[in-house]
Design a protein around this motif. Structure first.
Motif, PDB file in Angstrom:
ATOM      1  N   ASP A 156       0.874  -1.173   0.000  1.00 12.59           N
ATOM      2  CA  ASP A 156       0.000   0.000   0.000  1.00 12.59           C
ATOM      3  C   ASP A 156       0.903   1.213   0.000  1.00 12.59           C
ATOM      4  O   ASP A 156       1.715   1.399   0.912  1.00 12.59           O
ATOM      5  CB  ASP A 156      -0.880   0.007   1.258  1.00 12.59           C
ATOM      6  N   ILE A 157       0.771   2.046  -1.038  1.00  6.95           N
ATOM      7  CA  ILE A 157       1.622   3.230  -1.096  1.00  6.95           C
ATOM      8  C   ILE A 157       0.751   4.479  -1.156  1.00  6.95           C
ATOM      9  O   ILE A 157      -0.433   4.423  -1.516  1.00  6.95           O
ATOM     10  CB  ILE A 157       2.604   3.187  -2.300  1.00  6.95           C
ATOM     11  N   ALA A 158       1.345   5.607  -0.778  1.00  7.20           N
ATOM     12  CA  ALA A 158       0.615   6.865  -0.764  1.00  7.20           C
ATOM     13  C   ALA A 158       1.609   7.970  -1.079  1.00  7.20           C
ATOM     14  O   ALA A 158       2.832   7.790  -0.977  1.00  7.20           O
ATOM     15  CB  ALA A 158      -0.020   7.107   0.606  1.00  7.20           C
ATOM     16  N   ARG A 159       1.064   9.137  -1.445  1.00  7.06           N
ATOM     17  CA  ARG A 159       1.936  10.217  -1.852  1.00  7.06           C
ATOM     18  C   ARG A 159       1.895  11.334  -0.810  1.00  7.06           C
ATOM     19  O   ARG A 159       0.830  11.783  -0.402  1.00  7.06           O
ATOM     20  CB  ARG A 159       1.490  10.751  -3.215  1.00  7.06           C
ATOM     21  N   ALA A 160       3.082  11.737  -0.399  1.00  8.32           N
ATOM     22  CA  ALA A 160       3.201  12.799   0.594  1.00  8.32           C
ATOM     23  C   ALA A 160       3.017  14.157  -0.085  1.00  8.32           C
ATOM     24  O   ALA A 160       3.051  14.251  -1.310  1.00  8.32           O
ATOM     25  CB  ALA A 160       4.568  12.709   1.252  1.00  8.32           C
ATOM     26  N   PRO A 161       2.825  15.237   0.690  1.00  9.44           N
ATOM     27  CA  PRO A 161       2.619  16.566   0.111  1.00  9.44           C
ATOM     28  C   PRO A 161       3.742  16.998  -0.843  1.00  9.44           C
ATOM     29  O   PRO A 161       3.495  17.741  -1.791  1.00  9.44           O
ATOM     30  CB  PRO A 161       2.561  17.479   1.337  1.00  9.44           C
ATOM     31  N   ASP A 162       4.962  16.502  -0.623  1.00  6.05           N
ATOM     32  CA  ASP A 162       6.050  16.901  -1.523  1.00  6.05           C
ATOM     33  C   ASP A 162       6.082  16.079  -2.818  1.00  6.05           C
ATOM     34  O   ASP A 162       6.987  16.240  -3.630  1.00  6.05           O
ATOM     35  CB  ASP A 162       7.402  16.792  -0.792  1.00  6.05           C
ATOM     36  N   ARG A 167      -2.778   0.325  -3.882  1.00  2.92           N
ATOM     37  CA  ARG A 167      -2.179  -0.984  -3.582  1.00  2.92           C
ATOM     38  C   ARG A 167      -1.582  -1.544  -4.870  1.00  2.92           C
ATOM     39  O   ARG A 167      -2.275  -1.696  -5.866  1.00  2.92           O
ATOM     40  CB  ARG A 167      -3.220  -1.949  -3.020  1.00  2.92           C
ATOM     41  N   VAL A 168      -0.279  -1.820  -4.820  1.00  5.50           N
ATOM     42  CA  VAL A 168       0.435  -2.289  -6.006  1.00  5.50           C
ATOM     43  C   VAL A 168       0.884  -3.729  -5.775  1.00  5.50           C
ATOM     44  O   VAL A 168       1.299  -4.085  -4.670  1.00  5.50           O
ATOM     45  CB  VAL A 168       1.660  -1.396  -6.293  1.00  5.50           C
TER      46      VAL A 168
END
Lengths: 861, 291
Positions: free
Chosen positions: A167-173, A453-454
């Motif tokens: 499970d991955i997600a993207r931070a504000p940067d 989810r990859v």
């Protein structure tokens, strides 16, 4: 934030594709850059989307909803005590990922998969990481997912992890982070595949124009490699499922069908000579490969959890001797513990001599004094997880605490637990997630938080990433972001390509690398059992529908039945005889006259709690169909679902509108005809078809002989019209008329319905079909003597052929036809015996029982 | 002291069993104070598949599969073992318990690392506040580990009633603690749980105890029993055994079969079978001193 007008800078005169879309600005938005412009890789898609007329959008959404419903894409919510299937929710508006960014994600996750696999290899082997002090021992020995019986089991090519997910997600940067590793038996890949199917079919133009990377070759390469790990040629692979009613059973059946594996439960398997076998109707077949969706600790009650009812005694030993390959390897759940998160950068340097490419969420494992102190000091803002609890299917593990939301007392209790058993807990920074548009209700696009989810699989060329994945979205506020993991609203994820895409698909390609043929060769006994009952219930349904339609027509039409209480009485008796109405209710109905009879019919038709009513029969059809879903074609499945949903969707409750009811019954009869057509014309003559048809044949005999007994067993059926009704119910009116061109006569009708081999509704026709099936099914050929099944079938056959129709039609005592009654009872008994014998011969799949000794019951002297 | 141990287990089934799998922990292991001079396990009917090996903890382990229909199964383990007593132990001279718990957090040698396998909750050994509270009553700050462990052994012996038939192998430690009742296995699980709740390493030990007939009576063959006690790790002393059921430090009358985290790791016989209907198990154990 700049205005929505200003940020769109496409060709003059174009429609703004995101007129009301306004991301908050504090987080990363997938579509809109901080300067208000549309990110380049979205432009073409958004132009296409904006150009879709409203009607086209409605059509797309309608189609997606219909596809999801027709394919019965469901999941069972975690913790739902009733195990209800819930519809899967797909938001058609996809997530787009540009090629260069995807390459970075791929590189990061391939490295991570490799790293986790090596860690597992070490911990279930030499444990040098512990000896060298690279990992604290409590991370291993304090984790219930370290299964000591699995220590030392060699796995082929050192692959422990065959299919894993992140499970991955993207931070504000803008950087991607790993929220969670999934190594036990990751789910959702099948849902991602289904999402793709639905999205690409519902938005065909946009999909084709977007040059989206295809998913199919990912599964093909996974399976090709998995099958190659078997020691044996022509290997047999199964998907081990905990069974229906579990969270993602839909997916188990879906993936099994997609990959060409048999979906099995623990009780379908047995271990002999340290080899795993599948119990099929043709005896035991060696199984070489198991793709498991059962958690490791439940896979073998002999060496792992003795209370497990989902496993196979001896499986660990079979794996130990290398006779079977289990994916993922038993014990793989160990490294999905979030306690590993903070150790991965160091382990990556140590094992791979590389820096970890994709960081994990900032985590502090409380098994170390400094980290524990930090977590305790920041308890009011961190998220604390118990890392020894198993993760739920799509969500996080149980025992998770959001520091900011705890009461003072709860925080103190947590503080105590962390102090006492620190190794069980980690503290994590709350994560800010990126936003992406949702379009779920067809209103304007709104920003919602997302995670992706990859999936990564072991292939002949090392780990490969599925180009796509399961995007999940939630409109919850940012403080609840971690709860997103429980969201069940998903999106298709389109990984764009700057090269021509590989359009290979497993679902459409008639020939491919996978050995799809084995499905028909090895029919698990339990599946045969369910197919047999599906056949019986479907036939029972047809008989009931025909009966109800005829009775309703007579009640409603110009026939004079309503005027004759005697006839009304007979109609009700028929319902009782066919077991649709209880004696008590029947008496009440007859006493109450016409209105009461109508009400009774209404209950049989639509009553949810009428035991032998249509609704409960359809419920059985649905249940058994669900259990054999992977054996049925998509078209057959859809016809079945239309059939079972007819009453559920349009059933008018308890009040009976005869016109509506008749229309509904007509529709069901047409559906039945379509189903019979699919079964006869479109199913290959494999064992599965034979068991389905065996069930239908036996049920048809039972139904027919009961009708004959009840409508022609006494009195003068020619005069009362019973004979006409009988012919109608047997769908043989036309046959009779063309043959005899006369008013129905009992002798001729009995011959047509019982002994006429050319009439597909006759009893003899069913018996012939039954005997043909039996001759094709596997039997113990070493037995020279005739089997009990053959004996009974032959005897019934002979009895029918030799039956004297004149004698059967003759009345013996008062107005009763005793010979006919005896014959119909004999046939009915015969059918019951045959069904029992088939079950005993082909369907035995009992669960092993446990013994353990000693038990102390006496005081030692 | 040398012993001959005979341990017979007989399963009888109402109907024939078509296939059965068993895992045995029935051969005595070698331990610092114990030598296994000879051991043999005879199974009737003869199993189709038999594998003898060692488990994760170094215990002898036997896997059996009987694939022919059988209505009874006899497992007879025979062994000759030589057991030595531990010699005098100065309990008060052992290390303070907190120091040992600290060592287990970051083990620096192989012995401490091995001890870490036994330092955490396990399937039959749950740890909760009540267990911890019970433990700290003996483990006061700075107290020598072995002295505190002896006192805890004493408290369990005096505070709990030995009663069979109330508990079974799956009875949780919490229930044993609240009901103050159980058998040797429950007391061992409880004491192991208490020690681990403090961050210490403790094993569950499965074995036999030599029994003495009442004065003037002859010893009955087969009247002995399986037994269970515990072992706690303390640097310098190594693993030291305590028997909460008999309130003692085991000497040369306790014979070790196997050790693990709990009963589940070392159950003498664990089996699954298909068919059989109801079943009856009879066990006879005979421990005979030879010299």
């Amino acid at each position: 934030m700049s205005s929505t007008r200003a940020r769109y800078s496409a060709v003059d005169g174009a429609i703004d594709p995101l007129p009301d879309y306004a991301p908050s600005g504090g987080e990363f938005d997938e579509v809109i850059a901080p300067d208000g412009s549309v990110r380049p890789h979205w432009r073409e898609f958004l132009d296409g989307f904006a150009a879709l007329p409203e009607a086209e959008r409605d059509r797309a959404r309608g189609m997606a909803a219909r596809l999801l419903r027709e394919n019965s894409v469901t999941y069972v919510a975690q913790g739902d005590p009733e195990h209800r299937d819930r519809p899967w929710q797909l938001d058609l508006f996809p997530l787009l990922i540009e090629p260069s960014e995807w390459k970075a994600i791929e590189a990061g996750l391939i490295q991570r998969a490799d790293l986790l696999n090596r860690i597992l290899g070490d911990l279930y082997g030499p444990q040098t990481l512990l000896k060298a002090g690279k990992l604290p021992p409590s991370l291993v020995f304090g984790n219930p997912q370290f299964l000591n019986p699995c220590h030392g089991i060699a796995v082929p090519q050192n692959v422990h992890l065959h299919l894993l997910a992140f499970d991955i997600a993207r931070a504000p940067d803008g950087r991607w982070w790993v929220l969670s590793d999934r190594t036990q038996a990751p789910s959702g890949a099948g849902y991602a595949l289904e999402n793709r199917l639905v999205a690409s079919n519902s938005l065909p133009g946009l999909f084709a124009a977007s040059n989206v990377q295809r998913l199919a070759s990912f599964f093909a390469r996974f399976s090709e490699h998995f099958l190659s790990l078997s020691r044996h040629d022509d290997p047999l692979a199964v998907l081990l499922s905990p069974g229906p009613g579990r969270t993602t059973y839909f997916e188990h059946a879906y993936l099994a069908r997609y990959l060409g594996y048999s979906v099995v439960e623990g009780s379908d398997l047995t271990v002999r000579d340290d080899r795993l076998f599948l119990k099929t109707i043709d005896g035991l077949k060696p199984v070489d490969l198991v793709m498991r969706r059962v958690e490791s600790e439940y896979c073998d009650p002999l060496e792992l959890r003795t209370d497990s009812l989902l496993g196979v005694p001896g499986l660990v030993q079979a794996a130990r001797t290398g006779q079977v390959v289990v994916a993922n390897a038993l014990g793989s759940g160990l490294v999905e513990s979030d306690a590993f998160l903070s150790f991965l950068p160091g382990l990556c340097r140590h094992l791979l001599d590389e820096e970890l490419k994709m960081p994990g969420v900032a985590s502090w494992w409380c098994g170390q004094p400094q980290e524990r102190a930090y977590v305790l000091d920041n308890l009011d803002r961190l998220i604390v997880r118990n890392v020894t609890m198993p993760k739920t299917i799509l969500g996080p593990g149980q025992d998770r605490f959001i520091g900011a939301e705890l009461s003072a007392a709860e925080r103190e209790a947590l503080r105590g637990r962390i102090g006492r058993e620190g190794h069980k807990f980690i503290g994590q920074e709350p994560v800010a997630l990126s936003t992406t548009p949702v379009w779920l209700d067809g209103q304007g696009l709104r920003p919602a938080h997302m995670t992706l989810r990859v999936y990564v699989a072991a292939t002949a060329d090392g780990y490969k990433v599925m180009p796509g994945g399961l995007t999940r979205v939630s409109e919850a506020s940012i403080s609840q972001a971690p709860l997103l993991e429980q969201s069940n609203i998903s999106k298709d994820s389109w990984v764009l390509s700057d090269e021509p895409v590989d359009t290979f698909s497993l679902l459409t390609a008639p020939h491919n690398a996978l050995r799809l043929r084995r499905g028909s060769r090895d029919l698990p006994s339990r599946t045969a059992d369910n197919l047999f009952w599906l056949g019986r219930y479907a036939e029972r349904c047809e008989g009931t529908v025909r009966l109800l339609r005829s009775l309703l027509t007579r009640l409603h039409g110009e026939s004079d039945l309503a005027a004759h209480p005697v006839a009304l009485d007979r109609l009700v008796k028929l319902l009782v005889a066919q077991e649709h109405l209880s004696q008590r209710r029947a008496r009440q109905a007859v006493a109450g006259g016409m209105g009461a009879v109508e009400a009774a019919l209404g209950r049989v038709l639509f009553g949810r709690d009428t035991p032998d009513g249509l609704v409960s029969i359809l419920g059985n059809v649905r249940r058994t169909a669900n259990l054999v879903r992977e054996r049925l074609s998509e078209d057959t499945w859809q016809i079945l679902m239309e059939l079972v949903e007819t009453v559920e969707v349009s059933g008018p409750g308890d009040s009976l509108n005869v016109d509506e009811a008749l229309q509904l019954l007509d529709r069901m009869i047409r559906n039945q005809a379509a189903l019979n057509g699919m079964i006869m014309e479109n199913m290959t003559r494999a064992y599965s078809w034979r068991f389905l048809d065996l069930g239908r044949r036996l049920e048809r005999i039972r139904h027919m002989v009961r009708l004959i007994r009840n409508l022609a067993g006494r009195g003068d059926p020619e005069a009362t019209g019973s004979l006409g009704l009988l012919l109608e119910l047997a769908d043989s009116t036309m046959t009779y008329r063309t043959r005899y061109k006369a008013v129905p006569r009992l002798v001729a009708a009995l011959d047509l319905l019982m002994a006429d081999e050319t009439n597909p509704r006759s009893v003899l026709f069913q018996l012939n079909a039954f005997e043909t099936h039996m001759s094709e099914l596997p039997s113990d050929s070493s037995e020279a003597i005739i089997s009990p099944i053959q004996r009974i079938a032959t005897e019934l056959h002979a009895t029918l052929r030799l039956a004297d129709m004149e004698a059967l039609a003759g009345q013996s005592r008062r107005d009763k036809r005793e010979k006919l009654e005896r014959l119909t009872h004999k046939l009915e008994e015969g059918v019951k015996e045959l069904a029992d014998l088939i079950a005993r011969t082909y369907f035995s799949h009992s669960m092993p029982q446990h013994v353990s000794g000693p038990q102390w019951v006496e005081m030692p002297s | 002291m040398i012993y001959d141990v005979n341990h017979r287990t007989r399963f009888e089934y109402a109907q024939a069993v078509s296939i059965s799998h068993h895992v045995l922990h029935l051969s005595p292991r070698t331990a610092p104070r114990q030598k296994c001079l000879s051991a043999a396990i005879v199974v009737d009917p003869a199993p189709t598949v038999r594998k003898d090996g060692r488990d994760f903890y170094g215990n002898p382990i036997t896997h059996l599969t009987v694939q022919e229909p059988h209505a009874k199964l006899l497992v007879h383990s025979r062994a000759r073992v030589d057991v030595t007593g531990p010699g005098p132990i100065d309990l008060e001279a052992s290390r303070p318990w907190e120091e040992v718990a600290g060592l287990l957090l970051g083990p620096t040698d192989a012995e401490a690392l091995e001890a870490c396998r036994f330092a955490f909750a396990s399937p039959y050994v749950g740890i909760d506040d009540a267990v911890h509270d019970f433990a700290v009553a003996s483990f006061t700050p700075g107290r020598p580990l072995l002295a505190a462990a002896m006192e805890m052994t004493n408290r369990i012996y005096n505070g709990f009633e030995y009663r069979g038939g109330v508990t079974d192998v799956s009875t949780p430690v919490a229930q044993v603690l609240s009901s103050r009742t159980g058998v040797c296995q429950d007391f061992a699980h409880l004491q192991v749980a208490c020690l681990r709740s403090l961050g210490l390493a403790a094993r569950y030990v499965s074995g036999y105890l030599l029994t003495h007939p009442a004065a003037g009576q002859e010893k009955l063959v087969g009247a002995d029993e399986s037994h269970a006690w515990i072992s706690v790790w303390c640097p310098v002393n190594g693993w030291v055994d305590f028997d909460p059921t008999n309130n003692c430090i085991p000497g040369d009358e306790h014979i070790v079969l196997a050790w693990g985290r709990d009963y589940g790791d070392v159950s003498p016989i664990n089996g699954f079978m298909v068919g059989g209907g109801s079943h009856a198990i009879s066990v006879s154990v005979d421990v005979a001193p030879q010299a």
